[in-house]
Design a protein around this motif. Sequence first.
Motif, PDB file in Angstrom:
ATOM      1  N   GLU A 108       0.825  -1.208   0.000  1.00  0.00           N
ATOM      2  CA  GLU A 108       0.000   0.000   0.000  1.00  0.00           C
ATOM      3  C   GLU A 108       0.860   1.259   0.000  1.00  0.00           C
ATOM      4  O   GLU A 108       0.514   2.272  -0.620  1.00  0.00           O
ATOM      5  N   ALA A 109       2.012   1.189   0.688  1.00  0.00           N
ATOM      6  CA  ALA A 109       2.910   2.348   0.732  1.00  0.00           C
ATOM      7  C   ALA A 109       3.563   2.610  -0.622  1.00  0.00           C
ATOM      8  O   ALA A 109       4.046   3.721  -0.871  1.00  0.00           O
ATOM      9  N   ARG A 110       3.576   1.591  -1.492  1.00  0.00           N
ATOM     10  CA  ARG A 110       4.161   1.769  -2.833  1.00  0.00           C
ATOM     11  C   ARG A 110       3.143   2.320  -3.831  1.00  0.00           C
ATOM     12  O   ARG A 110       3.446   2.426  -5.030  1.00  0.00           O
ATOM     13  N   ALA A 111       1.954   2.665  -3.379  1.00  0.00           N
ATOM     14  CA  ALA A 111       0.908   3.144  -4.291  1.00  0.00           C
ATOM     15  C   ALA A 111       1.435   4.276  -5.166  1.00  0.00           C
ATOM     16  O   ALA A 111       2.244   5.108  -4.727  1.00  0.00           O
ATOM     17  N   PHE A 112       0.981   4.287  -6.403  1.00  0.00           N
ATOM     18  CA  PHE A 112       1.438   5.310  -7.351  1.00  0.00           C
ATOM     19  C   PHE A 112       0.978   6.691  -6.898  1.00  0.00           C
ATOM     20  O   PHE A 112      -0.175   6.892  -6.523  1.00  0.00           O
ATOM     21  N   VAL A 113       1.908   7.632  -6.929  1.00  0.00           N
ATOM     22  CA  VAL A 113       1.610   9.028  -6.607  1.00  0.00           C
ATOM     23  C   VAL A 113       2.015   9.871  -7.808  1.00  0.00           C
ATOM     24  O   VAL A 113       3.179   9.860  -8.224  1.00  0.00           O
ATOM     25  N   GLU A 114       1.052  10.560  -8.358  1.00  0.00           N
ATOM     26  CA  GLU A 114       1.330  11.383  -9.532  1.00  0.00           C
ATOM     27  C   GLU A 114       2.209  12.574  -9.149  1.00  0.00           C
ATOM     28  O   GLU A 114       1.947  13.251  -8.154  1.00  0.00           O
ATOM     29  N   ARG A 115       3.247  12.788  -9.912  1.00  0.00           N
ATOM     30  CA  ARG A 115       4.162  13.893  -9.634  1.00  0.00           C
ATOM     31  C   ARG A 115       3.503  15.236  -9.953  1.00  0.00           C
ATOM     32  O   ARG A 115       2.930  15.396 -11.029  1.00  0.00           O
ATOM     33  N   PRO A 116       3.598  16.194  -9.046  1.00  0.00           N
ATOM     34  CA  PRO A 116       3.090  17.533  -9.380  1.00  0.00           C
ATOM     35  C   PRO A 116       3.827  18.070 -10.607  1.00  0.00           C
ATOM     36  O   PRO A 116       5.053  17.975 -10.705  1.00  0.00           O
ATOM     37  N   GLY A 117       3.069  18.580 -11.533  1.00  0.00           N
ATOM     38  CA  GLY A 117       3.700  19.156 -12.717  1.00  0.00           C
ATOM     39  C   GLY A 117       4.053  18.168 -13.798  1.00  0.00           C
ATOM     40  O   GLY A 117       4.636  18.551 -14.821  1.00  0.00           O
ATOM     41  N   ALA A 118       3.714  16.871 -13.600  1.00  0.00           N
ATOM     42  CA  ALA A 118       3.973  15.902 -14.669  1.00  0.00           C
ATOM     43  C   ALA A 118       3.156  16.309 -15.890  1.00  0.00           C
ATOM     44  O   ALA A 118       1.956  16.551 -15.791  1.00  0.00           O
ATOM     45  N   GLY A 119       3.791  16.391 -17.026  1.00  0.00           N
ATOM     46  CA  GLY A 119       3.157  16.961 -18.203  1.00  0.00           C
ATOM     47  C   GLY A 119       2.001  16.152 -18.745  1.00  0.00           C
ATOM     48  O   GLY A 119       1.947  14.928 -18.611  1.00  0.00           O
ATOM     49  N   ALA A 120       1.054  16.857 -19.350  1.00  0.00           N
ATOM     50  CA  ALA A 120      -0.084  16.232 -20.010  1.00  0.00           C
ATOM     51  C   ALA A 120      -0.033  16.461 -21.517  1.00  0.00           C
ATOM     52  O   ALA A 120      -1.016  16.218 -22.213  1.00  0.00           O
ATOM     53  N   VAL A 121       1.115  16.916 -22.006  1.00  0.00           N
ATOM     54  CA  VAL A 121       1.282  17.186 -23.432  1.00  0.00           C
ATOM     55  C   VAL A 121       1.786  15.925 -24.127  1.00  0.00           C
ATOM     56  O   VAL A 121       2.701  15.255 -23.638  1.00  0.00           O
ATOM     57  N   LEU A 122       1.174  15.579 -25.261  1.00  0.00           N
ATOM     58  CA  LEU A 122       1.622  14.405 -26.004  1.00  0.00           C
ATOM     59  C   LEU A 122       2.995  14.661 -26.613  1.00  0.00           C
ATOM     60  O   LEU A 122       3.212  15.669 -27.297  1.00  0.00           O
ATOM     61  N   LEU A 123       3.898  13.718 -26.361  1.00  0.00           N
ATOM     62  CA  LEU A 123       5.271  13.825 -26.854  1.00  0.00           C
ATOM     63  C   LEU A 123       5.688  12.476 -27.438  1.00  0.00           C
ATOM     64  O   LEU A 123       5.099  11.442 -27.111  1.00  0.00           O
ATOM     65  N   PRO A 124       6.708  12.462 -28.288  1.00  0.00           N
ATOM     66  CA  PRO A 124       7.236  11.167 -28.723  1.00  0.00           C
ATOM     67  C   PRO A 124       7.727  10.363 -27.526  1.00  0.00           C
ATOM     68  O   PRO A 124       8.157  10.929 -26.513  1.00  0.00           O
ATOM     69  N   CYS A 125       7.650   9.047 -27.624  1.00  0.00           N
ATOM     70  CA  CYS A 125       8.178   8.204 -26.556  1.00  0.00           C
ATOM     71  C   CYS A 125       9.692   8.412 -26.446  1.00  0.00           C
ATOM     72  O   CYS A 125      10.343   8.817 -27.410  1.00  0.00           O
ATOM     73  N   PRO A 126      10.262   8.158 -25.264  1.00  0.00           N
ATOM     74  CA  PRO A 126      11.722   8.254 -25.143  1.00  0.00           C
ATOM     75  C   PRO A 126      12.404   7.404 -26.209  1.00  0.00           C
ATOM     76  O   PRO A 126      11.851   6.384 -26.645  1.00  0.00           O
ATOM     77  N   PRO A 127      13.576   7.807 -26.663  1.00  0.00           N
ATOM     78  CA  PRO A 127      14.249   7.076 -27.755  1.00  0.00           C
ATOM     79  C   PRO A 127      14.339   5.583 -27.481  1.00  0.00           C
ATOM     80  O   PRO A 127      14.543   5.161 -26.342  1.00  0.00           O
ATOM     81  N   LEU A 128      14.170   4.810 -28.521  1.00  0.00           N
ATOM     82  CA  LEU A 128      14.252   3.366 -28.395  1.00  0.00           C
ATOM     83  C   LEU A 128      15.607   2.978 -27.818  1.00  0.00           C
ATOM     84  O   LEU A 128      16.652   3.410 -28.305  1.00  0.00           O
ATOM     85  N   GLY A 129      15.595   2.175 -26.781  1.00  0.00           N
ATOM     86  CA  GLY A 129      16.815   1.761 -26.106  1.00  0.00           C
ATOM     87  C   GLY A 129      17.199   2.608 -24.921  1.00  0.00           C
ATOM     88  O   GLY A 129      18.134   2.276 -24.195  1.00  0.00           O
ATOM     89  N   SER A 130      16.460   3.699 -24.685  1.00  0.00           N
ATOM     90  CA  SER A 130      16.822   4.613 -23.595  1.00  0.00           C
ATOM     91  C   SER A 130      16.166   4.249 -22.272  1.00  0.00           C
ATOM     92  O   SER A 130      16.524   4.808 -21.238  1.00  0.00           O
ATOM     93  N   ILE A 131      15.182   3.354 -22.302  1.00  0.00           N
ATOM     94  CA  ILE A 131      14.479   2.969 -21.071  1.00  0.00           C
ATOM     95  C   ILE A 131      15.052   1.668 -20.537  1.00  0.00           C
ATOM     96  O   ILE A 131      15.199   0.693 -21.268  1.00  0.00           O
ATOM     97  N   THR A 132      15.394   1.681 -19.257  1.00  0.00           N
ATOM     98  CA  THR A 132      15.811   0.452 -18.590  1.00  0.00           C
ATOM     99  C   THR A 132      14.565  -0.208 -18.023  1.00  0.00           C
ATOM    100  O   THR A 132      13.888   0.390 -17.171  1.00  0.00           O
ATOM    101  N   TYR A 133      14.252  -1.410 -18.504  1.00  0.00           N
ATOM    102  CA  TYR A 133      13.035  -2.066 -18.036  1.00  0.00           C
ATOM    103  C   TYR A 133      13.155  -2.337 -16.555  1.00  0.00           C
ATOM    104  O   TYR A 133      14.173  -2.871 -16.085  1.00  0.00           O
ATOM    105  N   PRO A 134      12.125  -1.965 -15.770  1.00  0.00           N
ATOM    106  CA  PRO A 134      12.202  -2.162 -14.320  1.00  0.00           C
ATOM    107  C   PRO A 134      12.461  -3.619 -13.952  1.00  0.00           C
ATOM    108  O   PRO A 134      11.742  -4.506 -14.401  1.00  0.00           O
ATOM    109  N   ALA A 135      13.477  -3.840 -13.156  1.00  0.00           N
ATOM    110  CA  ALA A 135      13.845  -5.211 -12.761  1.00  0.00           C
ATOM    111  C   ALA A 135      13.018  -5.665 -11.576  1.00  0.00           C
ATOM    112  O   ALA A 135      12.608  -4.862 -10.755  1.00  0.00           O
TER     113      ALA A 135
END
Length: 256
Positions: free
Chosen positions: A229-256
């Motif tokens: 329950e303590a790990r519940a998602f909390v939206e960051r203040p100011g997180a953008g709502a503007v549509l943008l391209p996804c981060p470059p392919l290969g730039s995301i480290t898949y959560p382990a």
Amino acid sequence: MADTVDSLAAHAHDLLVALITEGPSAGASAGFHDVVARGAALGPDGAWLAATGHAALSMLALAQGRADETVGHLDAAVTAGFNDCVMLHADPLRPLHGDPRFHALYQRMRITQGDLDELLWLHQEMGIMMREAQAAAVDNLGRLDTGVSPLPRAPLPTRVPHTPGVWTARIDFLSTQAALRQAALKAEFQRSSGNTSLGLIDDTWDYDRARRDAWDADEVDTRRQREAEARAFVERPGAGAVLLPCPPLGSITYPA
């Protein structure tokens, strides 16, 4: 009876749970093709369900080594609104990163920062679920009590997504959670019933140890649920709502 988004989402959830627990099958493939068709028939509101079906079909094709079919279903999923760029960085999909068709479909996806934050959380939490299921299976070995310990459950985010593709990731999250909890409960009921039987026929059964095991298990279950329950998602203040391209392919480290 005519489909609704909710009824078809429940059906897709059940198919995903079965796929996780039973593995790929011809029936699973037919089921997800059906979800694609019925989701498309619902119009724009059901497009994300068609995307969910195509995404599942892409994973079935990947598991069977059919790369062309994998890319084809992912392309169709993106057309229907799929934008889980985090999922596309999972290890099984990395060999496709050099495929120009995969690169092209990835370039078509758009995401907001707020939705990307949630996607990262959802995939990270799915990894935590799997590790906790493995840890619980080990911890519960040898328990003499007849109690049944459910796996902890982190709450689903309640924010309204900016893009419908997040619903696909959420249904994956819920399906993984349900499948792991079902498997854990099945093992726990087997252990509990076995201990009940042994307690009835074994004159040397250690009831004091069984009580201690039950108390210890209750403490661990409570702690794990609070941590979830303590790990519940909390939206960051100011997180953008503007549509943008996804981060470059290969730039995301898949959560382990």
